[in-house]
Design an enzyme around this catalytic site. Structure first.
Site, PDB file in Angstrom:
ATOM      1  N   THR A   1      41.885  41.958  30.500  1.00  0.00           N
ATOM      2  CA  THR A   1      41.156  42.707  31.513  1.00  0.00           C
ATOM      3  C   THR A   1      40.226  43.733  30.877  1.00  0.00           C
ATOM      4  O   THR A   1      39.178  44.053  31.424  1.00  0.00           O
ATOM      5  CB  THR A   1      42.169  43.415  32.445  1.00  0.00           C
ATOM      6  OG1 THR A   1      42.938  42.403  33.073  1.00  0.00           O
ATOM      7  CG2 THR A   1      41.490  44.240  33.511  1.00  0.00           C
TER       8      THR A   1
ATOM      9  N   TYR B   1      38.577  39.545  39.640  1.00  0.00           N
ATOM     10  CA  TYR B   1      37.746  39.612  38.437  1.00  0.00           C
ATOM     11  C   TYR B   1      38.165  38.501  37.495  1.00  0.00           C
ATOM     12  O   TYR B   1      39.170  37.829  37.714  1.00  0.00           O
ATOM     13  CB  TYR B   1      37.889  40.983  37.737  1.00  0.00           C
ATOM     14  CG  TYR B   1      39.261  41.191  37.138  1.00  0.00           C
ATOM     15  CD1 TYR B   1      40.334  41.601  37.916  1.00  0.00           C
ATOM     16  CD2 TYR B   1      39.509  40.924  35.786  1.00  0.00           C
ATOM     17  CE1 TYR B   1      41.606  41.764  37.387  1.00  0.00           C
ATOM     18  CE2 TYR B   1      40.781  41.083  35.233  1.00  0.00           C
ATOM     19  CZ  TYR B   1      41.815  41.502  36.044  1.00  0.00           C
ATOM     20  OH  TYR B   1      43.063  41.651  35.520  1.00  0.00           O
TER      21      TYR B   1
ATOM     22  N   THR C   1      47.098  42.613  29.267  1.00  0.00           N
ATOM     23  CA  THR C   1      48.391  43.307  29.353  1.00  0.00           C
ATOM     24  C   THR C   1      49.552  42.371  29.723  1.00  0.00           C
ATOM     25  O   THR C   1      50.704  42.709  29.477  1.00  0.00           O
ATOM     26  CB  THR C   1      48.324  44.449  30.389  1.00  0.00           C
ATOM     27  OG1 THR C   1      48.017  43.893  31.663  1.00  0.00           O
ATOM     28  CG2 THR C   1      47.294  45.489  30.000  1.00  0.00           C
ATOM     29  N   ASP C   2      49.233  41.206  30.320  1.00  0.00           N
ATOM     30  CA  ASP C   2      50.308  40.341  30.827  1.00  0.00           C
ATOM     31  C   ASP C   2      51.314  39.947  29.743  1.00  0.00           C
ATOM     32  O   ASP C   2      52.524  39.925  29.986  1.00  0.00           O
ATOM     33  CB  ASP C   2      49.725  39.054  31.439  1.00  0.00           C
ATOM     34  CG  ASP C   2      49.014  39.303  32.756  1.00  0.00           C
ATOM     35  OD1 ASP C   2      49.040  40.454  33.239  1.00  0.00           O
ATOM     36  OD2 ASP C   2      48.424  38.344  33.300  1.00  0.00           O
TER      37      ASP C   2
ATOM     38  N   LYS D   1      55.993  45.614  30.252  1.00  0.00           N
ATOM     39  CA  LYS D   1      55.082  45.822  31.390  1.00  0.00           C
ATOM     40  C   LYS D   1      55.916  45.930  32.658  1.00  0.00           C
ATOM     41  O   LYS D   1      56.726  45.054  32.937  1.00  0.00           O
ATOM     42  CB  LYS D   1      54.090  44.660  31.480  1.00  0.00           C
ATOM     43  CG  LYS D   1      53.045  44.852  32.573  1.00  0.00           C
ATOM     44  CD  LYS D   1      51.942  43.791  32.545  1.00  0.00           C
ATOM     45  CE  LYS D   1      50.926  44.086  33.647  1.00  0.00           C
ATOM     46  NZ  LYS D   1      49.775  43.180  33.654  1.00  0.00           N
TER      47      LYS D   1
ATOM     48  N   GLU E   1      81.408  39.751  29.946  1.00  0.00           N
ATOM     49  CA  GLU E   1      82.024  38.917  30.988  1.00  0.00           C
ATOM     50  C   GLU E   1      81.978  37.443  30.617  1.00  0.00           C
ATOM     51  O   GLU E   1      82.514  36.599  31.316  1.00  0.00           O
ATOM     52  CB  GLU E   1      81.283  39.113  32.310  1.00  0.00           C
ATOM     53  CG  GLU E   1      81.604  40.415  33.023  1.00  0.00           C
ATOM     54  CD  GLU E   1      80.948  40.455  34.381  1.00  0.00           C
ATOM     55  OE1 GLU E   1      81.445  39.810  35.327  1.00  0.00           O
ATOM     56  OE2 GLU E   1      79.892  41.128  34.491  1.00  0.00           O
TER      57      GLU E   1
END
Ligand code: ASP
Length: 355
Positions: A39, A52, A118-119, A191, A312
């Site tokens: 981005t 975008y 950023t993903d 993120k 567990e």
């Protein structure tokens, strides 16, 4: 005669000291920006539109948008890729790792900034943290708003990232991420918001530091293994083994675990519920996978907290690995790298504790 010899030697030493300190010689550090897209390089038709396209703007245009960075460092830019980070691949990550090692060993760069979507930034950052041995600062940066948006966050983020990469105090801290004034370690960050500008958090261990208009404040050093102290190397590596992530839920089907094995996965990460738990059918499928030599890691779909061994789930009996600090996407990166060598389950578990 003796005295004049000593005088000349002292003068020479002083000169060498002066030119090796940028503050005295006015020499700026060399920072290379490796651009991958995202981005931060995205563009929209208007400043107020939410839609975008990532990876539209070149690295030269991004540098031109923040001329102030040239006061911090001598900058050179290289376009490694121009993709939204949903299309980030191990192929591009390997390219980045190899290029950083080259820049450092040729002494071409005092620091590296990587512009990135950023993903999947946490995956690339963590991967580089594991495999890059060069001890120059490596800083990832992105933005949540495209370059054309009202109040685009990219330019200040880029400025701050260059300031961190140019800072000698950032050496030895491993791969860092700078966004919205915060400095994170690649090991801890994740993120947490699909849209908020303050999208990165380091929930368990906290920030490495902060930065404000290029003034950096470092709080702590990372405590897990990385860089030079890491046992991993991708020198000569061109491909990573297949590792799949399976998402856990109530009444989950075990079929996808079995299918991953049949499709050739060498490793499986289950994003389990709670402390890396899953239902009985899925545990059986995981144990079967483990018997066939597939390394199965239990991570969690929960946002914070660790996944412990034998809590567990009887990991010892089932042949499973607990992910400890690592979320599923980082577990996948670590497992892919660890699988480059033949390792037993004890070794794999040690790795998940130490990294
Ligand atoms: N989808 C974009 C990417 O990761 C989002 C961003 O950069 O913020 O490239």
């Amino acid at each position: 005669m003796k005295n004049s010899h000593c005088y000349t030697r002292c003068l020479l030493t002083l000169l060498i000291v002066l030119v090796s300190f940028p503050a005295f010689s006015q020499q700026k550090p060399n920072i290379t920006i490796l651009a991958t897209g995202g981005t931060i390089a995205g563009a929209a038709g208007s400043g107020a539109q939410s839609g975008y396209t990532s990876g539209q703007v070149t690295i030269d245009a991004m540098i031109n948008a923040v001329p102030d960075v040239l006061n911090l460092a001598d900058i050179s830019g290289e376009q490694i890729s121009n993709v939204g980070s949903q299309d980030m691949s191990f192929d591009i990550m390997l390219k980045l790792a190899h290029r950083i090692e080259e820049l450092a060993s040729n002494q071409e760069a005092d620091g590296v900034v990587i512009t990135h979507g950023t993903d999947t930034m946490e995956e690339t950052a963590y991967f580089l943290n594991l495999v890059v041995k060069a001890d120059i600062p490596v800083v990832l940066v992105g933005s949540m708003r495209p370059s054309t948006a009202i109040s685009a966050d990219g330019p200040l983020n880029l400025y701050n990232a260059v300031a961190v990469a140019a800072d000698p105090n950032a050496r030895g801290l491993g791969v860092l991420l700078v966004m919205n004034d915060w400095i994170h370690s690649a090991q801890t960050l994740t993120k947490v918001s699909t849209t908020a500008v303050q999208t990165f958090m380091s929930p368990l261990r906290g920030l490495i530091g902060t930065t404000a208009y290029g003034v950096n404040d470092f709080y702590r050093t990372p405590d897990q293994r990385f860089g030079k102290s890491s046992e991993f190397s991708v020198s000569g590596v061109t491909e990573l083994p297949r590792v799949d992530i399976i998402y856990g839920s109530a009444d989950m089907s075990a079929d996808l675990i079995t299918a991953a094995v049949e499709l050739g996965a060498k490793g499986i990460v289950v994003a389990g519920v709670g402390n890396g738990n899953m239902n009985k059918a899925s545990l059986e499928a995981c144990a079967e996978a483990s018997k066939k030599g597939v390394v199965v890691v239990r991570s969690t779909r929960v946002a914070t907290g660790t996944v412990g061994r034998n809590v567990e789930t009887d990991d010892d009996a089932l042949g499973l690995i607990a992910s400890y600090n690592l979320n599923p996407q980082k577990s996948r990166v670590l497992l892919s790298v660890a699988l480059l060598e033949q390792r037993g389950l004890d070794e794999m578990q040690r790795i998940f504790v130490e990294y």
